[in-house]
Design an enzyme around this catalytic site. Structure first.
Site, mmCIF file in Angstrom:
data_model
loop_
_atom_site.group_PDB
_atom_site.id
_atom_site.type_symbol
_atom_site.label_atom_id
_atom_site.label_comp_id
_atom_site.label_asym_id
_atom_site.label_seq_id
_atom_site.Cartn_x
_atom_site.Cartn_y
_atom_site.Cartn_z
ATOM 1 N N ASN A 32 0.855 -1.195 0.000
ATOM 2 C CA ASN A 32 0.000 0.000 0.000
ATOM 3 C C ASN A 32 0.886 1.239 0.000
ATOM 4 O O ASN A 32 0.770 2.124 0.839
ATOM 5 C CB ASN A 32 -0.945 -0.012 1.206
ATOM 6 C CG ASN A 32 -2.030 1.038 1.106
ATOM 7 O OD1 ASN A 32 -2.416 1.442 0.008
ATOM 8 N ND2 ASN A 32 -2.533 1.492 2.232
ATOM 9 N N HIS A 37 7.436 5.696 0.884
ATOM 10 C CA HIS A 37 8.110 4.447 0.518
ATOM 11 C C HIS A 37 8.980 4.630 -0.722
ATOM 12 O O HIS A 37 10.117 4.134 -0.781
ATOM 13 C CB HIS A 37 7.083 3.351 0.224
ATOM 14 C CG HIS A 37 6.224 2.970 1.376
ATOM 15 N ND1 HIS A 37 4.900 3.329 1.460
ATOM 16 C CD2 HIS A 37 6.491 2.254 2.500
ATOM 17 C CE1 HIS A 37 4.390 2.840 2.573
ATOM 18 N NE2 HIS A 37 5.329 2.194 3.227
ATOM 19 N N GLN A 61 2.804 -8.380 13.954
ATOM 20 C CA GLN A 61 2.855 -7.039 14.548
ATOM 21 C C GLN A 61 1.482 -6.399 14.675
ATOM 22 O O GLN A 61 1.367 -5.246 15.074
ATOM 23 C CB GLN A 61 3.810 -6.140 13.766
ATOM 24 C CG GLN A 61 3.372 -5.751 12.377
ATOM 25 C CD GLN A 61 4.493 -5.091 11.593
ATOM 26 O OE1 GLN A 61 5.475 -5.728 11.235
ATOM 27 N NE2 GLN A 61 4.348 -3.802 11.316
ATOM 28 N N GLN A 155 10.280 2.613 15.997
ATOM 29 C CA GLN A 155 10.598 1.422 15.208
ATOM 30 C C GLN A 155 12.036 1.465 14.704
ATOM 31 O O GLN A 155 12.761 0.463 14.762
ATOM 32 C CB GLN A 155 9.643 1.305 14.021
ATOM 33 C CG GLN A 155 10.021 0.194 13.050
ATOM 34 C CD GLN A 155 9.048 0.103 11.897
ATOM 35 O OE1 GLN A 155 8.001 -0.515 12.020
ATOM 36 N NE2 GLN A 155 9.385 0.712 10.763
ATOM 37 N N MET A 186 3.070 11.515 5.533
ATOM 38 C CA MET A 186 2.488 10.523 4.633
ATOM 39 C C MET A 186 2.457 9.169 5.328
ATOM 40 O O MET A 186 3.415 8.754 5.967
ATOM 41 C CB MET A 186 3.272 10.449 3.333
ATOM 42 C CG MET A 186 3.070 11.667 2.466
ATOM 43 S SD MET A 186 3.606 11.411 0.774
ATOM 44 C CE MET A 186 3.065 12.969 0.054
ATOM 45 N N SER A 187 1.324 8.493 5.191
ATOM 46 C CA SER A 187 1.121 7.202 5.837
ATOM 47 C C SER A 187 0.068 6.428 5.065
ATOM 48 O O SER A 187 -0.875 7.020 4.517
ATOM 49 C CB SER A 187 0.650 7.403 7.283
ATOM 50 O OG SER A 187 0.189 6.192 7.842
#
EC number: 6.3.2.1
Length: 281
Positions: A32, A37, A61, A155, A186-187
């Protein structure tokens, strides 16, 4: 770009590159994909001779109340975006390939202390799942470098600590957060937001900017955090946590700490968003 689910094919190709003295960068993802990314892939292209990516929605997770099945799978679009950005090899394993004995019987990796606070407190077992799958992917791919976004600061620190503690010969590179014009990080989760929620969610970055400026001007950290909570609540957020910590180990900021990070997690509607801001004082 070659796409494969086969561990043996990944290892064979990476061994061939290494045999020629060529370097390999790795970017693990859950798919996604968005511009954040793709920025990781483009940075990887600059830093290594070859780029390997992975897409694996890691069930280990996800917590009991988190809908693994609802996570968007967009493989065809992701493949095109990765290829266009310069990835040469894409690993797309199934859960059965990564966890052949099932998750309950799987050996695991756990990074103490860092994993147990902030997102780790809100999502028990989350960072065990992250560390385990990243360790396994590192062992499969055998990269020289691996790139992660700084948006998930905790993380990144978990992975850096794991690599150092276990003497893995991999350089971990953190890449700056990519933001929308509003400042919203952005996510993949932004897709769950309505336009109104997206507009209000931009308050998260503005709140952290206000907090860092106030701390740099000498205001009390506790007072600044309290004001930040109010600012987020007024925008319609339900804060999970809002903290100021040392960048080195996520310990609560002391008067001696000069390198600080604001870490935030908050719900906009049903969507949990995270962000952070590093600064010095």
């Amino acid at each position: 770009m070659i796409t494969t689910q086969e561990i043996s094919q990944i290892r064979q190709q990476v061994r061939a590159w290494h045999a020629k003295g060529e370097t390999v960068a790795f970017v693990p993802t859950m798919g996604n994909l968005h511009l954040g990314h793709i920025t990781l892939i483009k940075e990887a292209v600059k830093r290594a001779d070859h780029v390997v990516a992975s897409i694996f929605v890691n069930p280990m997770q996800f917590g009991q109340n988190e809908d693994l099945d609802a996570y968007p799978r967009t493989l065809a679009a992701d493949q095109q975006a990765l290829s266009d950005a310069g990835a040469e090899l894409l690993f797309t394993p199934t859960p059965e390939i990564i966890y052949p004995k099932g998750m309950e019987q799987q050996s695991f990796v756990e990074v103490p202390n860092i994993s147990e606070q902030l997102c780790g407190a809100s999502r028990p077992g989350h960072f065990r799942g992250v560390a385990t799958v990243v360790c396994k992917l590192f062992n499969i791919v055998q990269p020289d470098i691996a790139l992660f976004g700084r948006k998930d600061f905790q993380q990144l620190l978990v992975i850096e600590t794991m690599v150092a503690d276990l003497s893995m010969p991999i350089e971990i590179i953190g890449v700056d957060t990519i933001r929308e014009a509003s400042g919203l990080a952005m996510s993949s989760r932004n897709g769950y937001l309505s336009q109104d929620q997206k507009d209000r969610a931009a308050t998260l970055k503005r709140t952290m900017d206000t907090m860092s400026a106030a701390i740099q001007q000498g205001e009390s950290i506790q007072d600044v955090i309290q004001a930040g909570h109010s600012q987020l609540s007024e925008a319609g957020f339900r804060p999970d946590y809002l903290e100021v910590r040392s960048t080195s180990d996520l310990s609560p900021a002391s008067s001696e700490d000069s390198s600080l990070v604001i870490l935030a997690a908050a719900y906009m509607g049903d969507t949990r968003l995270i962000d952070n801001l590093c600064f010095t004082r």
